[in-house]
Write an enzyme that holds these catalytic residues in place. Structure first.
Site, PDB file in Angstrom:
ATOM      1  N   HIS A  64      -9.203  -9.491  39.664  1.00  0.00           N
ATOM      2  CA  HIS A  64     -10.336  -9.720  38.766  1.00  0.00           C
ATOM      3  C   HIS A  64     -10.059  -9.128  37.389  1.00  0.00           C
ATOM      4  O   HIS A  64     -10.907  -8.494  36.762  1.00  0.00           O
ATOM      5  CB  HIS A  64     -11.630  -9.118  39.367  1.00  0.00           C
ATOM      6  CG  HIS A  64     -12.889  -9.712  38.800  1.00  0.00           C
ATOM      7  ND1 HIS A  64     -13.536  -9.168  37.736  1.00  0.00           N
ATOM      8  CD2 HIS A  64     -13.594 -10.807  39.127  1.00  0.00           C
ATOM      9  CE1 HIS A  64     -14.613  -9.886  37.448  1.00  0.00           C
ATOM     10  NE2 HIS A  64     -14.672 -10.898  38.282  1.00  0.00           N
TER      11      HIS A  64
ATOM     12  N   HIS B 247     -21.780 -13.128  44.764  1.00  0.00           N
ATOM     13  CA  HIS B 247     -22.891 -13.218  43.818  1.00  0.00           C
ATOM     14  C   HIS B 247     -22.802 -14.524  43.052  1.00  0.00           C
ATOM     15  O   HIS B 247     -21.803 -15.236  43.124  1.00  0.00           O
ATOM     16  CB  HIS B 247     -22.915 -12.006  42.877  1.00  0.00           C
ATOM     17  CG  HIS B 247     -21.747 -11.893  41.936  1.00  0.00           C
ATOM     18  ND1 HIS B 247     -20.437 -11.799  42.361  1.00  0.00           N
ATOM     19  CD2 HIS B 247     -21.692 -11.840  40.571  1.00  0.00           C
ATOM     20  CE1 HIS B 247     -19.643 -11.695  41.314  1.00  0.00           C
ATOM     21  NE2 HIS B 247     -20.373 -11.717  40.216  1.00  0.00           N
TER      22      HIS B 247
ATOM     23  N   HIS C  38     -22.510 -15.466  39.952  1.00  0.00           N
ATOM     24  CA  HIS C  38     -21.857 -15.728  38.672  1.00  0.00           C
ATOM     25  C   HIS C  38     -20.862 -16.870  38.903  1.00  0.00           C
ATOM     26  O   HIS C  38     -20.216 -16.951  39.946  1.00  0.00           O
ATOM     27  CB  HIS C  38     -21.148 -14.474  38.153  1.00  0.00           C
ATOM     28  CG  HIS C  38     -22.089 -13.514  37.472  1.00  0.00           C
ATOM     29  ND1 HIS C  38     -21.821 -12.178  37.315  1.00  0.00           N
ATOM     30  CD2 HIS C  38     -23.304 -13.726  36.879  1.00  0.00           C
ATOM     31  CE1 HIS C  38     -22.835 -11.597  36.669  1.00  0.00           C
ATOM     32  NE2 HIS C  38     -23.740 -12.515  36.395  1.00  0.00           N
TER      33      HIS C  38
ATOM     34  N   HIS D  72     -23.731  -4.457  40.409  1.00  0.00           N
ATOM     35  CA  HIS D  72     -23.366  -5.398  39.365  1.00  0.00           C
ATOM     36  C   HIS D  72     -24.622  -5.829  38.594  1.00  0.00           C
ATOM     37  O   HIS D  72     -25.721  -5.369  38.883  1.00  0.00           O
ATOM     38  CB  HIS D  72     -22.650  -6.591  40.004  1.00  0.00           C
ATOM     39  CG  HIS D  72     -21.884  -7.428  39.031  1.00  0.00           C
ATOM     40  ND1 HIS D  72     -21.117  -6.907  38.021  1.00  0.00           N
ATOM     41  CD2 HIS D  72     -21.760  -8.775  38.925  1.00  0.00           C
ATOM     42  CE1 HIS D  72     -20.571  -7.886  37.336  1.00  0.00           C
ATOM     43  NE2 HIS D  72     -20.941  -9.032  37.854  1.00  0.00           N
TER      44      HIS D  72
ATOM     45  N   ASP E  54     -18.076  -8.140  42.366  1.00  0.00           N
ATOM     46  CA  ASP E  54     -17.835  -7.295  41.198  1.00  0.00           C
ATOM     47  C   ASP E  54     -18.727  -6.054  41.293  1.00  0.00           C
ATOM     48  O   ASP E  54     -19.862  -6.170  41.727  1.00  0.00           O
ATOM     49  CB  ASP E  54     -18.199  -8.060  39.935  1.00  0.00           C
ATOM     50  CG  ASP E  54     -17.381  -9.341  39.749  1.00  0.00           C
ATOM     51  OD1 ASP E  54     -16.516  -9.646  40.578  1.00  0.00           O
ATOM     52  OD2 ASP E  54     -17.639 -10.052  38.768  1.00  0.00           O
TER      53      ASP E  54
ATOM     54  N   ASP F 134     -17.923 -17.689  38.038  1.00  0.00           N
ATOM     55  CA  ASP F 134     -16.519 -17.510  38.404  1.00  0.00           C
ATOM     56  C   ASP F 134     -16.341 -17.134  39.875  1.00  0.00           C
ATOM     57  O   ASP F 134     -15.213 -17.004  40.352  1.00  0.00           O
ATOM     58  CB  ASP F 134     -15.839 -16.481  37.485  1.00  0.00           C
ATOM     59  CG  ASP F 134     -16.526 -15.124  37.492  1.00  0.00           C
ATOM     60  OD1 ASP F 134     -17.763 -15.073  37.547  1.00  0.00           O
ATOM     61  OD2 ASP F 134     -15.811 -14.104  37.447  1.00  0.00           O
ATOM     62  N   HIS F 135     -17.447 -16.970  40.588  1.00  0.00           N
ATOM     63  CA  HIS F 135     -17.357 -16.677  42.021  1.00  0.00           C
ATOM     64  C   HIS F 135     -17.927 -17.806  42.876  1.00  0.00           C
ATOM     65  O   HIS F 135     -17.899 -17.704  44.107  1.00  0.00           O
ATOM     66  CB  HIS F 135     -18.090 -15.363  42.339  1.00  0.00           C
ATOM     67  CG  HIS F 135     -17.416 -14.171  41.741  1.00  0.00           C
ATOM     68  ND1 HIS F 135     -16.696 -13.267  42.463  1.00  0.00           N
ATOM     69  CD2 HIS F 135     -17.312 -13.769  40.440  1.00  0.00           C
ATOM     70  CE1 HIS F 135     -16.192 -12.335  41.664  1.00  0.00           C
ATOM     71  NE2 HIS F 135     -16.561 -12.618  40.425  1.00  0.00           N
TER      72      HIS F 135
END
Lengths: 309, 309
Positions: free
Chosen positions: B270, B62, B64, B142, B212, B66-67
């Site tokens: 995570h 996804h 976000h 998520h 997530d 941090d990914h």
């Protein structure tokens, strides 16, 4: 009264395990200025035990990835940590699109505004100041629009010598005049020269950041007399052709710039990944400019305050 | 015949010095699949002594930061290292704009094409395959469009038992039939059952990546019987409300998913930055699902081949 440079990354285009891309934090009396913003900068800031939320203003030299890809994670983290104050980012015009694209894709729910100030200069120009500091941008000679930054403490108010206060019977107004660096001229025509009664309490300190750049004649003038000159040294001697083709500098060229500028100290970095061990760079530099330092990730270079009494 | 998971990052939104953002490399028989792409992934890949140029295909859960923020530096580095083959990136539709924005600002002189394949699924759907592997995407629960990925080795051709060859006097054509898993039916009506003469040489291995996500009932069905389940465990027990509000899972919820799915092994990561030491997460998980591992950056989890003879 810190004036301390934190080296967060010393890689050039290709990072390595122990060399992150370009990023430095200059701590001027507790205000933290981030200079370039390579990938992983937020982790490097934590590793250096600096506070992400205390970062003040960002200066980006140019829009090559190894100098800017860390800004995205950093901005996101600042927002998650609750920053609300605008973050001012000085960077070439090309950053405008990169920032607005980023905000369009990832800026949902941001709690603060990253504000881009486009740097544009063909000679040194003051772009930012605080009560105690001036920041000047100047163009470098790279493949794309690139700027160096000169951080210089402002000339401080003069101190009035204690013995002069009693010797001349100085009034408060006269002390103010002397502090501003002016002579006192009394109604009776008496003149108290500033040099007789006052002195500069300390020498303003300065740091210049020059990455990435091929050598060019004006540069040493623009950073004249700087306390600490950071100058890239991507390649060692013998790689002049490659350096020229990629608009980078060799060790010798960095040293010559330092010598010509009369810098007190030279720090180099931005080493090519061809040289996992760049320690021999230092010998080449010291032949020309002995007061030299090879930066490594995590290095702290302090410029102590030189006081006069 | 590797089937090996390399954990490159175990942080959640806020990375730490020893926890990089989410990224994993699954090595399936020497082909390297990158799953999520947090900031610093190119340095973590080097640290893990994996080859950036050998990366095969990328799967992003996804959008976000941090990914995904590591993809920019990774693509740039691949280009500088001379990659010419297209890089296929499976990611939600939102990645299209992020990638084209990136290429517009930073893609000048790129020597290869990053090709985005938009993942879209409300139930498991096969999105990719190699000769020996199927990759299935499935939706997670998520805050934004998010997918998990299931990597499953294909059922191998059968092996024909050596003693069966002489016992039945098998022809080459009959051996081929048995390898395909079919029974041999001879012209005289004799039937040689596949189970009599052939066997499956090994058990196909499988790995599911679920980050997530908040828990939801279908998930354990979708990853049923997987050899290794990676499931996020952002929070420990007692943080159910926060987990629910942020669409994340607790240790217990990850363990329950593993239990219900019949996974052989559970790996979690995570971790919220609220827990610099997450070691107590393991106790909470093992109460429900004993075959559990707490991931850390740099961990290697091997799924050995289980051969039949």
């Amino acid at each position: 009264m810190n004036f301390t440079l934190n080296i967060l990354g010393t890689a050039s285009a290709l990072p390595m395990v122990n060399r992150y891309p370009s990023a430095q934090v200059l701590d001027v009396r507790g205000r933290l200025f981030l200079i370039d913003c390579g990938e992983g900068v937020q982790m490097q800031i934590r590793r250096q035990r600096l506070s992400i939320l205390k970062l003040d203003t960002v200066f980006i030299s140019h829009l090559h990835g190894d100098h800017v890809f860390g800004i995205f994670g950093l901005l996101s983290t600042m927002s998650m940590l609750g920053r609300t104050a605008p973050l001012h980012i000085y960077a070439p015009e090309a950053f405008r699109k990169a920032l607005s694209d980023f905000m369009a894709s990832f800026g949902d729910g941001f709690k603060f505004e990253p504000v881009h100030h486009a740097v544009s200069a063909d000679a040194p120009v003051k772009i930012f100041e605080t009560r105690s500091l001036d920041v000047t941008a100047f163009p470098l000679n790279h493949r794309i629009e690139t700027y160096g930054y000169l951080f210089r403490e402002k000339t401080p108010m003069k101190n009035v010598r204690k013995d002069a206060i009693s010797q001349f019977g100085l009034s408060l107004a006269e002390i103010g005049t002397l502090k501003r660096g002016e002579d006192v001229v009394r109604e009776d025509g008496t003149v108290i020269l500033n040099t007789e009664a006052a002195y500069q309490p300390y020498e303003p300190r300065s740091f210049a950041y020059c990455s990435d750049t091929a050598p060019f004649p004006e540069l040493s003038e623009w950073v004249k007399g700087v306390d600490l000159l950071y100058h890239e040294a991507t390649f060692p001697c013998g790689y002049e052709t490659l350096a020229q083709a990629t608009f980078h500098s060799t060790t010798r060229q960095a040293a010559e710039c330092a010598l010509q500028s009369g810098a007190r100290k030279l720090a180099v970095g931005h080493y090519s990944s061809r040289f996992p061990d760049a320690s021999f760079f230092l010998d080449e530099i010291k032949e020309i400019f002995p007061e030299a330092i090879l930066c490594h990730d995590g290095m702290v270079i302090d410029i102590p305050l030189k006081k006069f009494e």
